[in-house]
Design an enzyme around this catalytic site. Structure first.
Site, PDB file in Angstrom:
ATOM      1  N   ILE A 176       0.857  -1.189   0.000  1.00 51.59           N
ATOM      2  CA  ILE A 176       0.000   0.000   0.000  1.00 51.59           C
ATOM      3  C   ILE A 176       0.894   1.240   0.000  1.00 51.59           C
ATOM      4  CG2 ILE A 176      -1.844   1.227   1.208  1.00 51.59           C
ATOM      5  CD1 ILE A 176      -2.560  -1.492   2.527  1.00 51.59           C
ATOM      6  N   HIS A 177       0.877   1.969  -1.117  1.00 51.31           N
ATOM      7  CA  HIS A 177       1.722   3.169  -1.259  1.00 51.31           C
ATOM      8  C   HIS A 177       0.994   4.168  -2.150  1.00 51.31           C
ATOM      9  CE1 HIS A 177       2.945   1.926  -5.328  1.00 51.31           C
ATOM     10  NE2 HIS A 177       2.926   0.704  -4.825  1.00 51.31           N
ATOM     11  N   GLY A 178       1.644   5.257  -2.462  1.00 49.49           N
ATOM     12  CA  GLY A 178       1.017   6.356  -3.187  1.00 49.49           C
ATOM     13  C   GLY A 178       0.313   5.975  -4.473  1.00 49.49           C
TER      14      GLY A 178
END
EC number: 2.7.1.202
Length: 163
Positions: free
Chosen positions: A14-16
């Protein structure tokens, strides 16, 4: 049954890009990290899930738990994005009865024991075998960082560099 809108290999989880691009394009209401390793590691699990926005449910589960959840009436109508660390976990999930037709290969970091095959993907021999198994099962493998990028045939890329 659960509606899986994206199955993506991205070891950043889960990242940008996931939060600002992929989740909007696929209108997922749940992010599920599917990994036996992470499901058993409370510290990693907590860190990964801590960045999820409040409007999206996030969880990290083992492959077997994901297979059970997929078939459970409890998750009927859930629109989920599945994130994986490696292709072997996807093979296991398919073999457990979860139909995945397309896998988006996003990112697999470089380490000493990995072979870099694209700017964002480095693989082990085990990964190569798992990708071949997925291809043999009829799963479409696409390389794409962002939804706006052109989809590239990951099987062809893999064949070109592993000749």
């Amino acid at each position: 049954m659960m509606n899986i809108v994206l199955a993506r290999i991205d070891d950043r989880f889960i990242h940008g890009q996931i939060l600002t691009r992929w989740i909007k394009v696929h209108a997922a209401d749940r992010i599920i990290v599917v990994s036996d390793d992470i499901a058993q590691d409370e510290m990693r699990k907590t860190l990964i899930l801590s960045v999820a926005p409040s409007n999206v449910k996030a969880s990290a589960v083992s492959v077997s738990k994901m297979a059970k959840a997929f078939h459970s009436p409890r998750y009927e109508g859930v629109t989920a994005m599945l994130l994986f660390e490696n292709p072997s976990d996807i093979v296991s999930l398919i073999e457990a009865g979860v139909p995945i037709k397309t896998v988006n290969v996003g990112g697999m970091r470089f380490e000493n024991h990995r072979r870099q095959i694209t700017k964002s993907v480095s693989v082990t021999e085990q990964d190569i075998k798992a990708f071949e198994t997925l291809s043999d099962k009829g799963v479409k493998l696409e390389l794409r960082q962002l939804p706006s990028d052109a989809s590239e045939d990951f099987v062809q890329i893999l064949r070109n560099v592993t000749k």
